[in-house]
Design a protein around this motif. Structure first.
Motif, mmCIF file in Angstrom:
data_model
loop_
_atom_site.group_PDB
_atom_site.id
_atom_site.type_symbol
_atom_site.label_atom_id
_atom_site.label_comp_id
_atom_site.label_asym_id
_atom_site.label_seq_id
_atom_site.Cartn_x
_atom_site.Cartn_y
_atom_site.Cartn_z
ATOM 1 N N VAL A 219 1.977 9.513 -1.616
ATOM 2 C CA VAL A 219 1.683 7.965 -2.609
ATOM 3 C C VAL A 219 0.476 7.340 -1.752
ATOM 4 O O VAL A 219 -0.102 6.083 -2.161
ATOM 5 C CB VAL A 219 2.698 7.024 -2.741
ATOM 6 C CG1 VAL A 219 3.941 7.785 -3.508
ATOM 7 C CG2 VAL A 219 3.250 6.469 -1.470
ATOM 8 N N TRP A 220 0.137 7.607 -0.555
ATOM 9 C CA TRP A 220 -0.984 7.013 0.256
ATOM 10 C C TRP A 220 -2.170 7.278 -0.679
ATOM 11 O O TRP A 220 -3.033 8.187 -0.288
ATOM 12 C CB TRP A 220 -0.918 7.676 1.618
ATOM 13 C CG TRP A 220 -0.024 7.286 2.527
ATOM 14 C CD1 TRP A 220 0.945 6.164 2.427
ATOM 15 C CD2 TRP A 220 0.693 8.264 3.421
ATOM 16 N NE1 TRP A 220 1.697 6.348 3.184
ATOM 17 C CE2 TRP A 220 1.867 7.589 3.839
ATOM 18 C CE3 TRP A 220 0.188 9.253 4.071
ATOM 19 C CZ2 TRP A 220 2.659 7.872 4.784
ATOM 20 C CZ3 TRP A 220 1.096 9.923 5.016
ATOM 21 C CH2 TRP A 220 1.933 9.238 5.486
ATOM 22 N N GLY A 221 -2.599 6.323 -1.534
ATOM 23 C CA GLY A 221 -3.669 6.501 -2.240
ATOM 24 C C GLY A 221 -4.314 4.966 -2.257
ATOM 25 O O GLY A 221 -4.157 4.250 -1.419
ATOM 26 N N TYR B 252 -4.737 1.578 -3.560
ATOM 27 C CA TYR B 252 -4.109 0.433 -4.126
ATOM 28 C C TYR B 252 -5.171 -0.705 -4.665
ATOM 29 O O TYR B 252 -5.739 -1.213 -3.774
ATOM 30 C CB TYR B 252 -2.876 -0.133 -3.288
ATOM 31 C CG TYR B 252 -2.301 -1.334 -3.807
ATOM 32 C CD1 TYR B 252 -1.355 -1.080 -4.602
ATOM 33 C CD2 TYR B 252 -2.389 -2.834 -3.421
ATOM 34 C CE1 TYR B 252 -0.544 -2.137 -5.131
ATOM 35 C CE2 TYR B 252 -1.818 -3.621 -3.982
ATOM 36 C CZ TYR B 252 -0.859 -3.332 -4.866
ATOM 37 O OH TYR B 252 -0.085 -4.480 -5.245
ATOM 38 N N TRP C 31 4.170 1.332 4.358
ATOM 39 C CA TRP C 31 3.252 2.351 4.185
ATOM 40 C C TRP C 31 4.026 3.587 4.902
ATOM 41 O O TRP C 31 3.829 4.818 4.251
ATOM 42 C CB TRP C 31 2.124 2.173 5.217
ATOM 43 C CG TRP C 31 1.271 3.141 5.638
ATOM 44 C CD1 TRP C 31 1.315 4.259 6.373
ATOM 45 C CD2 TRP C 31 -0.080 3.697 4.708
ATOM 46 N NE1 TRP C 31 0.148 5.114 6.094
ATOM 47 C CE2 TRP C 31 -0.899 4.601 5.333
ATOM 48 C CE3 TRP C 31 -0.672 2.952 3.579
ATOM 49 C CZ2 TRP C 31 -1.759 5.147 4.819
ATOM 50 C CZ3 TRP C 31 -1.816 3.455 3.254
ATOM 51 C CH2 TRP C 31 -2.466 4.579 3.536
ATOM 52 N N ASP D 191 6.099 6.533 2.988
ATOM 53 C CA ASP D 191 5.495 7.377 2.098
ATOM 54 C C ASP D 191 6.225 7.515 0.666
ATOM 55 O O ASP D 191 6.260 8.468 0.045
ATOM 56 C CB ASP D 191 5.162 8.929 2.354
ATOM 57 C CG ASP D 191 4.172 9.485 1.484
ATOM 58 O OD1 ASP D 191 3.582 8.662 0.583
ATOM 59 O OD2 ASP D 191 3.964 10.784 1.430
ATOM 60 N N GLY D 192 6.710 6.075 0.273
ATOM 61 C CA GLY D 192 7.438 6.126 -0.818
ATOM 62 C C GLY D 192 6.770 4.949 -1.941
ATOM 63 O O GLY D 192 6.105 4.011 -1.244
ATOM 64 N N ALA D 193 6.452 5.159 -3.206
ATOM 65 C CA ALA D 193 5.819 4.251 -4.097
ATOM 66 C C ALA D 193 6.170 2.891 -4.041
ATOM 67 O O ALA D 193 5.351 2.124 -3.917
ATOM 68 C CB ALA D 193 5.785 4.975 -5.326
ATOM 69 N N MET E 59 5.308 1.286 -0.458
ATOM 70 C CA MET E 59 3.905 0.942 -0.718
ATOM 71 C C MET E 59 3.453 -0.378 -1.265
ATOM 72 O O MET E 59 2.826 -1.281 -1.101
ATOM 73 C CB MET E 59 3.340 2.198 -1.194
ATOM 74 C CG MET E 59 2.138 2.645 -1.070
ATOM 75 S SD MET E 59 1.464 2.799 0.477
ATOM 76 C CE MET E 59 -0.198 3.029 -0.127
ATOM 77 N N TRP F 255 1.676 -3.976 0.293
ATOM 78 C CA TRP F 255 0.441 -4.622 -0.288
ATOM 79 C C TRP F 255 0.776 -5.960 -0.856
ATOM 80 O O TRP F 255 -0.184 -6.649 -0.898
ATOM 81 C CB TRP F 255 -0.330 -3.749 -1.055
ATOM 82 C CG TRP F 255 -0.686 -2.208 -0.401
ATOM 83 C CD1 TRP F 255 -0.619 -1.186 -0.674
ATOM 84 C CD2 TRP F 255 -1.434 -2.111 0.773
ATOM 85 N NE1 TRP F 255 -1.256 -0.293 0.319
ATOM 86 C CE2 TRP F 255 -1.824 -0.829 1.097
ATOM 87 C CE3 TRP F 255 -2.047 -3.264 1.721
ATOM 88 C CZ2 TRP F 255 -2.539 -0.504 2.038
ATOM 89 C CZ3 TRP F 255 -2.666 -2.999 3.032
ATOM 90 C CH2 TRP F 255 -2.932 -1.605 3.223
#
Lengths: 120, 298
Positions: free
Chosen positions: A54-56, A58, B109, B112-114, B117, B121
């Motif tokens: 999912v590291w894309g 944002y 971060w 690595d889970g949506a 994440m 942010w």
């Protein structure tokens, strides 16, 4: 205490906390481990496997605020020393900082008028 | 000795908050529950997600706890009951608490889970909203004390507490402190309802125990900062100074929990808009009012 001693004390505090937590982790590891099974380590995503990774990108929809924030954050670096000597310097200090803050505030008003204070 | 007393006070306050939090959630008052829950976390499996950024994942809970304790280390409980009375104490509180953002983004971060994440942010946006409302009121406090030394700041409130001298600053700081601790109306990064736990979601077992402790400690630290900056710190009649500090700190912390219990979660867009359109002009106004008061009233 001298400032060097104070900062070493704070550093010792940090090391102490980290060591305590590592000790806790070690204790848990010694107690035993669970059986590894497939699918156990999938990140929570409401039952659907998310596309990996999912590291894309944002979309930071607050970028308008972020730009204004930079200006204000810089200003704070000047305000702390100013605040300490404020009473000593007196009215001149109020004028000086007043002009500085007025310019910044005009910037905020301009940003507002251009729609920066909005989630884009 | 001082270190041990302050850390014990911090741990005790965190325990009390956990008891009250459990009381509000379940309706039962059980003083031993936090202890048992903590032990249970140790017995549970601590899962590492499938493809983590291991460094960030492991460091986040530890960093959060470290910065919360560091913030507390420069706040006085009594004139001589302070771990490190730094010359730049008030600034150090800011500097330490700035790392809350780093820890939360790392927690988002790392696994690595949506959901995590998005939570991480989101907190960056939240920082942009609350940050100015933390630093600007502290400036006004330092103006009155003519110092950034935290014991001097408490000393300057001997006659009149800052909550009376600059009530506007207190209100802004209180709200911003709740946003910093990402407690309930501002729990955007860990929103249970919409993000399924957000940055907390991937932490289990002993790592979750550390994360929970860190979040409670952060509330106590911020309540202590509110006490030192606005509620006259250790000043008070009859009781010894440290008792007054603890009473005020706990009262502020419990009030934060209560406010969070009864208010709905605010939307990110609204939080940012209110903070910038209303909060920052009010914070600037607060600085000007305090500046005039200092010059006019001797």
């Amino acid at each position: 205490m001298s400032f060097l001693e104070l900062y070493s004390l704070l550093l010792a505090l940090v090391v102490g906390i980290v060591a305590t937590i590592l000790g806790l982790y070690g204790f848990v590891r010694v107690m035993g481990s669970a059986r590894g099974e497939p699918g156990k380590d999938v990140p929570a995503s409401s039952g659907v496997l998310s596309r990996d990774p999912v590291w894309g990108r944002y979309h930071a929809r607050y970028y308008g605020y972020a730009l204004l924030f930079l200006a204000f954050d810089m200003e704070m670096a000047f305000m702390y020393p100013w605040a300490v000597v404020y009473k000593e310097v007196g009215l001149v200090a109020l004028y000086d900082m007043g002009v500085f803050l007025a310019i910044l505030f005009l910037g905020l008003l301009y940003g507002w008028s251009q729609g920066a204070l909005r989630r884009q | 000795m001082t270190v041990a007393i302050v850390l014990l006070a911090l741990l005790g306050s965190a325990w009390l908050l956990a008891v009250i939090e459990g009381w509000m959630a379940t309706g039962r008052l059980s003083p031993a529950a936090p202890l048992f829950r903590g032990l249970a976390h140790l017995g549970r499996e601590s899962i590492v997600p499938r493809s983590p950024d291991r460094v960030f994942f492991e460091a986040a809970p530890v960093l959060l706890l470290v910065v919360a304790v560091l913030g507390m280390a420069v706040l006085p409980l009594a004139p001589d009951l302070i771990i490190a009375d730094l010359g730049t104490g008030a600034l150090f509180v800011n500097a330490a608490l700035a790392y809350v953002l780093v820890a939360v983004i790392m927690a988002g971060w790392g696994p690595d889970g949506a959901y995590g994440m998005i939570g991480g942010w989101r907190f960056l946006g939240q920082l942009i909203a609350y940050s100015m409302l933390i630093v600007m009121p502290i400036t006004a406090v330092a103006m009155r004390a003519e110092s950034l030394v935290n014991t001097a700041i408490v000393g300057s409130q001997a006659g009149l507490w800052n909550i009376v001298y600059q009530p506007l600053g207190f209100v802004l700081f209180y709200i911003a402190a709740m946003a910093l601790a990402f407690r309930a109306p501002f729990d955007l990064p860990s929103a249970e309802g919409e993000l399924g736990g957000g940055v907390d979601a991937e932490y289990t077992g002993v790592r979750l125990a550390v994360l929970r402790l860190a979040r409670l400690t952060l509330v106590v630290t911020l309540a202590s900062a509110t006490t030192v900056f606005y509620l006259g710190g250790w000043h008070g009649p009859l009781l010894p100074p440290s008792a007054w500090s603890l009473i005020k700190t706990l009262a502020v912390a419990v009030s934060m929990l209560l406010v969070g219990h009864y208010l709905p979660r605010i939307r990110e867009a609204n939080l940012m808009r209110w903070c910038w359109v209303l909060g920052i002009p009010l914070a600037l106004l607060n600085i000007i009012i305090v500046g005039l008061l200092i010059l006019v009233v001797p």
